[in-house]
Motif scaffolding. Structure first.
Motif, PDB file in Angstrom:
ATOM      1  N   ARG A   1       0.812  -1.220   0.000  1.00 45.68           N
ATOM      2  CA  ARG A   1       0.000   0.000   0.000  1.00 45.68           C
ATOM      3  C   ARG A   1       0.850   1.277   0.000  1.00 45.68           C
ATOM      4  O   ARG A   1       0.376   2.342  -0.396  1.00 45.68           O
ATOM      5  CB  ARG A   1      -0.897  -0.026   1.241  1.00 45.68           C
ATOM      6  CG  ARG A   1      -1.685   1.253   1.512  1.00 45.68           C
ATOM      7  CD  ARG A   1      -2.256   1.205   2.933  1.00 45.68           C
ATOM      8  NE  ARG A   1      -2.887   2.460   3.324  1.00 45.68           N
ATOM      9  CZ  ARG A   1      -4.196   2.612   3.476  1.00 45.68           C
ATOM     10  NH1 ARG A   1      -5.011   1.598   3.239  1.00 45.68           N
ATOM     11  NH2 ARG A   1      -4.690   3.772   3.864  1.00 45.68           N
TER      12      ARG A   1
ATOM     13  N   GLU B   1      -0.454   3.396   9.137  1.00 46.06           N
ATOM     14  CA  GLU B   1      -0.897   2.999   7.808  1.00 46.06           C
ATOM     15  C   GLU B   1      -1.231   1.513   7.742  1.00 46.06           C
ATOM     16  O   GLU B   1      -2.197   1.115   7.085  1.00 46.06           O
ATOM     17  CB  GLU B   1       0.155   3.355   6.759  1.00 46.06           C
ATOM     18  CG  GLU B   1      -0.334   3.155   5.350  1.00 46.06           C
ATOM     19  CD  GLU B   1       0.424   3.956   4.315  1.00 46.06           C
ATOM     20  OE1 GLU B   1       0.067   3.867   3.137  1.00 46.06           O
ATOM     21  OE2 GLU B   1       1.359   4.700   4.701  1.00 46.06           O
TER      22      GLU B   1
ATOM     23  N   ALA C   1      -4.684   1.038   9.270  1.00 48.16           N
ATOM     24  CA  ALA C   1      -5.732   1.437   8.328  1.00 48.16           C
ATOM     25  C   ALA C   1      -5.870   0.422   7.202  1.00 48.16           C
ATOM     26  O   ALA C   1      -6.983   0.102   6.763  1.00 48.16           O
ATOM     27  CB  ALA C   1      -5.430   2.822   7.762  1.00 48.16           C
ATOM     28  N   ASP C   2      -4.759  -0.100   6.734  1.00 45.26           N
ATOM     29  CA  ASP C   2      -4.763  -1.095   5.658  1.00 45.26           C
ATOM     30  C   ASP C   2      -5.491  -2.363   6.099  1.00 45.26           C
ATOM     31  O   ASP C   2      -6.304  -2.925   5.359  1.00 45.26           O
ATOM     32  CB  ASP C   2      -3.319  -1.409   5.267  1.00 45.26           C
ATOM     33  CG  ASP C   2      -3.202  -2.093   3.916  1.00 45.26           C
ATOM     34  OD1 ASP C   2      -4.062  -1.830   3.037  1.00 45.26           O
ATOM     35  OD2 ASP C   2      -2.263  -2.885   3.726  1.00 45.26           O
TER      36      ASP C   2
ATOM     37  N   GLU D   1      -9.273  -1.767   6.324  1.00 43.38           N
ATOM     38  CA  GLU D   1      -9.907  -1.718   5.012  1.00 43.38           C
ATOM     39  C   GLU D   1      -9.829  -3.051   4.282  1.00 43.38           C
ATOM     40  O   GLU D   1     -10.603  -3.304   3.365  1.00 43.38           O
ATOM     41  CB  GLU D   1      -9.236  -0.640   4.152  1.00 43.38           C
ATOM     42  CG  GLU D   1      -9.398   0.772   4.679  1.00 43.38           C
ATOM     43  CD  GLU D   1      -8.522   1.771   3.951  1.00 43.38           C
ATOM     44  OE1 GLU D   1      -7.924   1.378   2.920  1.00 43.38           O
ATOM     45  OE2 GLU D   1      -8.416   2.927   4.398  1.00 43.38           O
TER      46      GLU D   1
ATOM     47  N   ASP E   1      -1.880  11.456   7.804  1.00 45.62           N
ATOM     48  CA  ASP E   1      -3.116  10.675   7.755  1.00 45.62           C
ATOM     49  C   ASP E   1      -3.393  10.177   6.343  1.00 45.62           C
ATOM     50  O   ASP E   1      -3.593  10.965   5.423  1.00 45.62           O
ATOM     51  CB  ASP E   1      -4.287  11.526   8.237  1.00 45.62           C
ATOM     52  CG  ASP E   1      -5.608  10.790   8.096  1.00 45.62           C
ATOM     53  OD1 ASP E   1      -5.654   9.602   8.484  1.00 45.62           O
ATOM     54  OD2 ASP E   1      -6.568  11.386   7.574  1.00 45.62           O
ATOM     55  N   VAL E   2      -3.395   8.869   6.195  1.00 46.56           N
ATOM     56  CA  VAL E   2      -3.781   8.256   4.922  1.00 46.56           C
ATOM     57  C   VAL E   2      -4.868   7.209   5.188  1.00 46.56           C
ATOM     58  O   VAL E   2      -4.869   6.129   4.606  1.00 46.56           O
ATOM     59  CB  VAL E   2      -2.565   7.617   4.196  1.00 46.56           C
ATOM     60  CG1 VAL E   2      -1.657   8.688   3.626  1.00 46.56           C
ATOM     61  CG2 VAL E   2      -1.779   6.710   5.133  1.00 46.56           C
ATOM     62  N   GLY E   3      -5.770   7.556   6.091  1.00 45.85           N
ATOM     63  CA  GLY E   3      -6.890   6.664   6.385  1.00 45.85           C
ATOM     64  C   GLY E   3      -7.098   6.369   7.852  1.00 45.85           C
ATOM     65  O   GLY E   3      -8.153   5.848   8.241  1.00 45.85           O
TER      66      GLY E   3
ATOM     67  N   ASP F   1     -10.234   8.368   9.753  1.00 42.73           N
ATOM     68  CA  ASP F   1     -11.550   7.806   9.438  1.00 42.73           C
ATOM     69  C   ASP F   1     -11.727   6.431  10.064  1.00 42.73           C
ATOM     70  O   ASP F   1     -12.819   6.096  10.552  1.00 42.73           O
ATOM     71  CB  ASP F   1     -11.740   7.714   7.928  1.00 42.73           C
ATOM     72  CG  ASP F   1     -11.959   9.073   7.281  1.00 42.73           C
ATOM     73  OD1 ASP F   1     -12.275  10.037   8.014  1.00 42.73           O
ATOM     74  OD2 ASP F   1     -11.802   9.170   6.046  1.00 42.73           O
ATOM     75  N   ALA F   2     -10.666   5.625  10.064  1.00 41.21           N
ATOM     76  CA  ALA F   2     -10.761   4.281  10.630  1.00 41.21           C
ATOM     77  C   ALA F   2     -10.997   4.328  12.139  1.00 41.21           C
ATOM     78  O   ALA F   2     -11.763   3.521  12.683  1.00 41.21           O
ATOM     79  CB  ALA F   2      -9.485   3.496  10.320  1.00 41.21           C
TER      80      ALA F   2
END
Length: 396
Positions: free
Chosen positions: A55, A184, A187-188, A191, A272-274, A277-278
């Protein structure tokens, strides 16, 4: 990059490490007519980038991440993917016709009069006019010696081995560490189908948006890096109130240490790359720091126990320079970090240079490019001076 001629010494400059920093220095040296040989212990350039998780994208913009003498193609997009970084490094070495020797690991560097001797794979003894160490900020995975770690019955891996969430689909996973990598990966996983994702946090980080109204965080880092820490701390706190939500209710209060102060302690902000929100959606749960292991349970700092099926330790890396340079006086500090950086040499080790051993808020690749040019200018000037002295001595 135009190549200029200058007197060349009997021995080349050896660059240890075939990542972005090493390749950039070698290209800059070649552009000044200085012979440089890159020694890479793996079988290809950009080895660490080849093993990062799928990612991953650069947190710095394409335009501000290029190395000297070659732009990153526009087709790679604004935030360059890991695989494209590898492609770029391969193209970079090819374009500059760099002398890269793979499969050679340097074990020890010693001073020999005005020259340097490198002891490498296969009993090689290489003599250099100067040495540039570019083995990287993230060299050797660091796994804390948690009590009970060796007897832990669950799955425990360092983040270095993480590639994608597929092996963790349907699993309860604990990620340890909220640096950029840990954030990250969490978050990965959220998702990518993990049943439950928890993120263990010891020190609350500064979290910044990668872009705000189209303005990349990297440009802000460039603008503020020379300002007084107290001023940057205040500006950072003010910006955070407008740009990032308050996550206190989710276990992530705003840090009580300023952004610049934290950065000077070695911690860069988390982009922040997600993650935000997570966390707000409950897909990533914040828990206390890990204190140890017992059987199949993880012991947390707040006294609670959890039993994840897998633990991923995003607990950082060591520079691991001690075997290579630890015997040289004044080269490494008490934490094993170089005492000098860029075009400056350690006081007692003239001709020994380091690049890539800081974690700048302005962007690692940008600073590697700047370091490369500075080191090349310094080395070329030193070799011209040495050549003139040699010419005068021979004329007498």
């Amino acid at each position: 990059m135009a190549t200029t001629s200058s007197p060349s010494p009997a021995h080349p400059v050896y660059v240890i490490g075939g990542g972005p920093g090493g390749l950039a220095v070698a290209a800059a040296l070649r552009g000044r007519g200085v012979r440089a040989v890159v020694l890479e212990k793996s079988d290809a350039v950009g080895a660490s980038w080849r093993t990062h998780y799928d990612r991953l994208r650069l947190h710095t913009t394409r335009r501000l991440s290029a190395l000297p003498g070659l732009r990153i193609p526009r087709s790679f997009g604004r935030w360059v993917a890991r695989a494209d970084v590898v492609r770029y490094l391969e193209k970079y070495a090819e374009k500059h016709e760099l002398d890269v020797v793979t499969g050679v690991e340097v074990h020890r560097v010693e001073r020999a009069g005005t020259e340097w001797v490198l002891h490498a794979t296969g009993g090689r003894r290489l003599v250099a006019s100067a040495v540039v160490v570019a083995t990287g900020y993230n060299h050797t995975p660091r796994l804390p010696d948690w009590p009970g770690r060796d007897a832990y019955r669950g799955e425990l891996n360092h983040a270095r081995s993480y590639r994608n969430p597929e092996p963790y689909a349907g699993k309860d996973v604990l990620v340890v560490g909220i640096g950029n990598t840990g954030a990250e990966i969490a978050a990965d996983l959220a998702e990518g189908g993990a049943k439950r994702v928890r993120l263990a946090v010891r020190t609350v980080p500064h979290i910044v948006k990668r872009t705000t109204a189209g303005w990349p965080a990297q440009r802000s880092g460039i603008l503020i890096r020379r300002l007084p820490a107290r001023l940057v701390d205040r500006l950072g706190a003010l910006l955070a109130r407008f740009a990032t939500p308050d996550l206190t209710a989710y276990g992530l209060p705003r840090p009580d240490t300023g952004l610049a102060t934290r950065q000077r302690e070695g911690a860069v902000p988390v982009q922040d790359v997600g993650l935000i929100d997570a966390v707000r959606s409950g897909k990533v749960e914040i828990v206390a720091a890990v204190e140890g292991f017992e059987g199949d349970e993880v012991l947390l700092a707040d006294g609670s126990r959890i039993a994840p099926e897998a633990v991923i330790a995003a607990t950082g890396y060591r520079r691991a320079l001690e075997p290579l340079l630890g015997h040289l006086n004044g080269v490494l500090d008490e934490q094993g970090r170089p005492t000098a950086h860029g075009a400056r040499c350690p006081r007692e080790a003239y001709g020994l240079y380091f690049t890539g051993f800081t974690n700048p808020i302005s962007g690692m690749l940008r600073e590697l490019a700047i370091d490369a040019e500075k080191i090349a200018r310094r080395v070329a000037r030193a070799e011209r001076t040495a050549a003139k002295s040699a010419a005068k001595s021979s004329a007498r």
